[in-house]
Design a protein around this motif. Structure first.
Motif, PDB file in Angstrom:
ATOM      1  N   LEU A  58       0.812  -1.225   0.000  1.00 51.19           N
ATOM      2  CA  LEU A  58       0.000   0.000   0.000  1.00 51.19           C
ATOM      3  C   LEU A  58       0.845   1.275   0.000  1.00 51.19           C
ATOM      4  CD1 LEU A  58      -2.849  -0.937   2.543  1.00 51.19           C
ATOM      5  CD2 LEU A  58      -2.960  -0.921   0.041  1.00 51.19           C
ATOM      6  N   LYS A  59       2.182   1.134   0.024  1.00 52.29           N
ATOM      7  CA  LYS A  59       3.016   2.336   0.143  1.00 52.29           C
ATOM      8  C   LYS A  59       2.852   3.277  -1.040  1.00 52.29           C
ATOM      9  CE  LYS A  59       6.641   0.602   3.229  1.00 52.29           C
ATOM     10  NZ  LYS A  59       6.554  -0.865   3.175  1.00 52.29           N
ATOM     11  N   GLY A  60       2.433   2.750  -2.196  1.00 51.05           N
ATOM     12  CA  GLY A  60       2.282   3.606  -3.382  1.00 51.05           C
ATOM     13  C   GLY A  60       0.913   4.264  -3.492  1.00 51.05           C
ATOM     14  N   VAL A  61       0.019   4.004  -2.531  1.00 46.58           N
ATOM     15  CA  VAL A  61      -1.318   4.629  -2.569  1.00 46.58           C
ATOM     16  C   VAL A  61      -1.260   5.938  -1.779  1.00 46.58           C
ATOM     17  CG1 VAL A  61      -3.789   4.312  -2.150  1.00 46.58           C
ATOM     18  CG2 VAL A  61      -2.348   2.327  -2.665  1.00 46.58           C
ATOM     19  N   ALA A  62      -0.898   7.014  -2.492  1.00 44.40           N
ATOM     20  CA  ALA A  62      -0.591   8.281  -1.817  1.00 44.40           C
ATOM     21  C   ALA A  62      -1.768   8.820  -1.016  1.00 44.40           C
ATOM     22  CB  ALA A  62      -0.143   9.311  -2.847  1.00 44.40           C
ATOM     23  N   SER A  63      -3.002   8.593  -1.490  1.00 49.59           N
ATOM     24  CA  SER A  63      -4.163   9.194  -0.814  1.00 49.59           C
ATOM     25  C   SER A  63      -4.356   8.639   0.590  1.00 49.59           C
ATOM     26  CB  SER A  63      -5.426   8.963  -1.641  1.00 49.59           C
ATOM     27  OG  SER A  63      -5.754   7.587  -1.647  1.00 49.59           O
ATOM     28  N   LEU A  64      -3.710   7.514   0.906  1.00 50.15           N
ATOM     29  CA  LEU A  64      -3.918   6.907   2.226  1.00 50.15           C
ATOM     30  C   LEU A  64      -3.019   7.487   3.309  1.00 50.15           C
ATOM     31  CD1 LEU A  64      -4.404   3.096   1.401  1.00 50.15           C
ATOM     32  CD2 LEU A  64      -6.124   4.742   2.162  1.00 50.15           C
ATOM     33  N   SER A  65      -2.091   8.387   2.947  1.00 45.99           N
ATOM     34  CA  SER A  65      -1.238   8.911   4.016  1.00 45.99           C
ATOM     35  C   SER A  65      -1.435  10.404   4.240  1.00 45.99           C
ATOM     36  CB  SER A  65       0.234   8.566   3.776  1.00 45.99           C
ATOM     37  OG  SER A  65       0.560   8.720   2.444  1.00 45.99           O
ATOM     38  N   VAL A  66      -2.678  10.822   4.087  1.00 43.91           N
ATOM     39  CA  VAL A  66      -3.004  12.237   4.271  1.00 43.91           C
ATOM     40  C   VAL A  66      -3.606  12.468   5.659  1.00 43.91           C
ATOM     41  CG1 VAL A  66      -4.484  14.106   3.417  1.00 43.91           C
ATOM     42  CG2 VAL A  66      -3.393  12.538   1.797  1.00 43.91           C
ATOM     43  N   ILE A  67      -3.195  13.557   6.309  1.00 44.43           N
ATOM     44  CA  ILE A  67      -3.830  13.984   7.559  1.00 44.43           C
ATOM     45  C   ILE A  67      -4.546  15.290   7.238  1.00 44.43           C
ATOM     46  CG2 ILE A  67      -3.466  14.678   9.965  1.00 44.43           C
ATOM     47  CD1 ILE A  67      -0.726  13.301   9.843  1.00 44.43           C
ATOM     48  N   ARG A  68      -5.864  15.352   7.481  1.00 43.53           N
ATOM     49  CA  ARG A  68      -6.569  16.584   7.120  1.00 43.53           C
ATOM     50  C   ARG A  68      -7.611  16.937   8.177  1.00 43.53           C
ATOM     51  NH1 ARG A  68     -11.356  14.822   4.521  1.00 43.53           N
ATOM     52  NH2 ARG A  68     -11.313  12.564   4.444  1.00 43.53           N
TER      53      ARG A  68
END
Ligand SMILES: Cc1cc2nc3c(=O)[nH]c(=O)nc-3n(C[C@H](O)[C@H](O)[C@H](O)COP(=O)(O)OP(=O)(O)OC[C@H]3O[C@@H](n4cnc5c(N)ncnc54)[C@H](O)[C@@H]3O)c2cc1C
Ligand code: FES
Ligand code: FES
Lengths: 302, 164
Positions: A58-68
């Motif tokens: 999952l490291k390439g799924v950028a949308s999963l490491s967002v804090i908003r």
């Protein structure tokens, strides 16, 4: 605990979006594992405790490491590392104790890689992060090809390494509701060494101060690494609502918490010792969170 | 060999095109395919720090990291730290001068962890240095010299900065 070998063979899939990850998981029904930081999974695989046929990285799924920020609260992506939580200004502003809890996990090298989603989804009894998030009323978002649903984190843990997520579901986000005024949290843990050691028992408390009456307004207490699953101790919570923050009240809450807990026995601690620890740590967590909430109320700092 | 996949790694500024299976750790590939044996192998379970390398400037344990997942990132190993042959990095120099190296097995990991830490915190307290190095075991020095070396390197680097 088996001895370590090289990793077993597996197919490696690298989705770029949550949709792609969901499809991959649905297609490989049952024989694939989601791979976040891998800090738990690599060891389980080297020990042959699990041998998935496929790994979905999952490291390439950028949308999963967002804090908003979201509706007054915060949404934390499942792939957010503890290093990112530790240094997030947004999280520090609302819940500084989460940053401190993150900073207390493993070492900088572990925190650069280990994710909050992996800590929750692995559902290992030794995970620190469930309890603090539970006291904040966290909601987890789950996605699959069938759709999306939300679940209270409290209802997420089913047993050892077992969650309410179906085999085709991905944890995408953890949502924290907006923080009530004059409130504060704390997470206190006991471990043998000061660092790089698994927690023996950890207690989180979140206190909301009743400013008008100078009393404890609302309170939530949750235990990590204490029983088979993280647990809110609701009798202890109920006993504190509307009380003054006195030693007597704290001792009573500690006693109720250790009665409600189902401490496990392990080589780290006998059941009796864990039970006693739960009592003491509950008092400490409540004192820390309670004092902070009271001071905030007295100074008028919501 | 359907399991072999093309993997491009950038290590110490050099590009490598490899054909490796996905189940190999970055540690295995660095040591066995690239012969970069400065990265040490010991516990292989994230406990000792001997295998530490920098990935885009951040310290990680290469024994817990898949080589395929290091694609597209800058990997720095101890071999790539000193910018030219014969000239040590100030952190390496400080380790030598303070006696922080005995058998040397923990040294590459600690030096890289110190670099990642000092790049973020140029003026650390002793307590911060201790917390930054918790993920590293040393069986020889007793740690005091290591903490001193990191603090000395910080002073040296700060001095250099002031002169510029
Ligand atoms: C040296 C060391 C020290 C440690 N110290 C601590 C500590 O102090 N406190 C602590 O709590 N833990 C600690 N851990 C354990 C571990 O680092 C954490 O549990 C970490 O948060 C796991 O996250 P990960 O991203 O590495 O998960 P992974 O290993 O990638 O995954 C763990 C599990 O979760 C599943 N999963 C991952 N992401 C998702 C998702 N988005 N949706 C659904 N399922 C998913 C995986 O399939 C797997 O079953 C330590 C580990 C090591 C090696
Ligand atoms: S070999 Fe990686 S931490 Fe010990
Ligand atoms: S110098 Fe020998 S292990 Fe550190």
């Amino acid at each position: 605990m088996g001895y370590l070998r090289r990793l077993p063979r597996f197919d490696y899939l690298a989705p770029r979006t949550v949709d792609e990850a969901c499809s991959a998981l649905a297609e490989r029904r049952g024989d694939a594992r989601l791979f976040a930081g891998g800090t738990d999974l690599v060891l389980q695989m080297k020990r042959r405790e699990i041998t998935p046929r496929a790994i979905i990285g999952l490291k390439g799924v950028a949308s999963l490491s967002v804090i908003r920020s979201q509706a007054g609260g915060i949404a934390i992506g499942a792939m957010t590392t503890f290093g990112a939580i530790e240094s997030s200004p947004l999280i520090r502003e609302k819940h500084d104790f989460l940053c401190e809890t993150a900073a207390g996990i493993g070492s900088p090298e572990i925190r650069a890689v280990a994710t909050v989603g992996g800590n929750l989804s692995g559902a290992l009894p030794c995970a620190d992060f469930p309890a603090p998030l539970m006291t904040l009323g966290a909601i987890v978002r789950l996605r699959s090809v069938r759709g999306e649903r939300a679940l209270a984190l409290e209802d997420f843990f089913m047993g050892f390494a077992e969650t309410a997520a179906a085999p085709d579901e991905i944890l995408t986000e953890i949502e924290l509701p907006s923080r009530p005024g004059f409130s504060a949290g704390a997470y206190v843990k006991f471990h043998d060494r000061h660092a790089m050691d698994m927690t023996t028992t950890g207690v989180a408390a979140f206190v909301t101060w009743d400013r008008a009456r100078g009393l404890i307004g609302d309170v939530r207490i949750a235990l990590s690494v204490s029983g088979p699953v993280p647990l809110r101790v609701k009798n202890a919570e109920a006993a504190l609502r509307g009380r003054r923050l006195t030693e007597e009240a704290l001792v009573e809450a500690g006693l109720l918490a250790c009665r409600e807990a189902q401490p496990r026995a392990s080589w780290r601690a006998r059941e009796e010792f864990r039970r006693e620890l739960i009592g003491v740590l509950t008092q400490r967590a409540l004192r820390q969170a309670g004092e902070k909430a009271r001071v905030a109320a007295e100074r008028g700092n919501a | 060999m359907k399991h072999l996949s093309p993997v491009s790694l950038k290590v110490n500024g050099d590009a490598y095109e490899l054909s490796i299976p996905a189940w190999r750790t970055l540690l295995e590939v660095l040591r066995e395919d690239l012969s970069l044996t400065g990265t040490k192998r010991s516990c292989q379970e994230g406990q000792c720090g001997a295998c530490t390398v920098l990935l885009d400037g951040r310290a990680i344990y290469s024994c817990l990291f898949l080589a395929v997942e290091a694609q597209g990132k800058e990997i720095l190993t101890i071999e790539g730290l000193a910018r030219s042959a014969g000239a040590l990095d100030p952190i390496q120099k400080a380790f030598v001068e303070t006696g922080a190296v005995q058998c040397g097995f923990c040294t590459p990991g600690l030096v890289l962890a110190a670099k990642s830490f000092l790049d973020e915190n140029p003026f650390p307290s002793e307590e911060e240095v201790r917390r930054a190095t918790v993920g590293h075991l040393c069986r020889c020095t007793g740690y005091f010299q290591i903490i001193e070396a990191v603090l000395a390197a910080a002073r040296e680097r700060a001095g250099k900065g002031a002169q510029l």
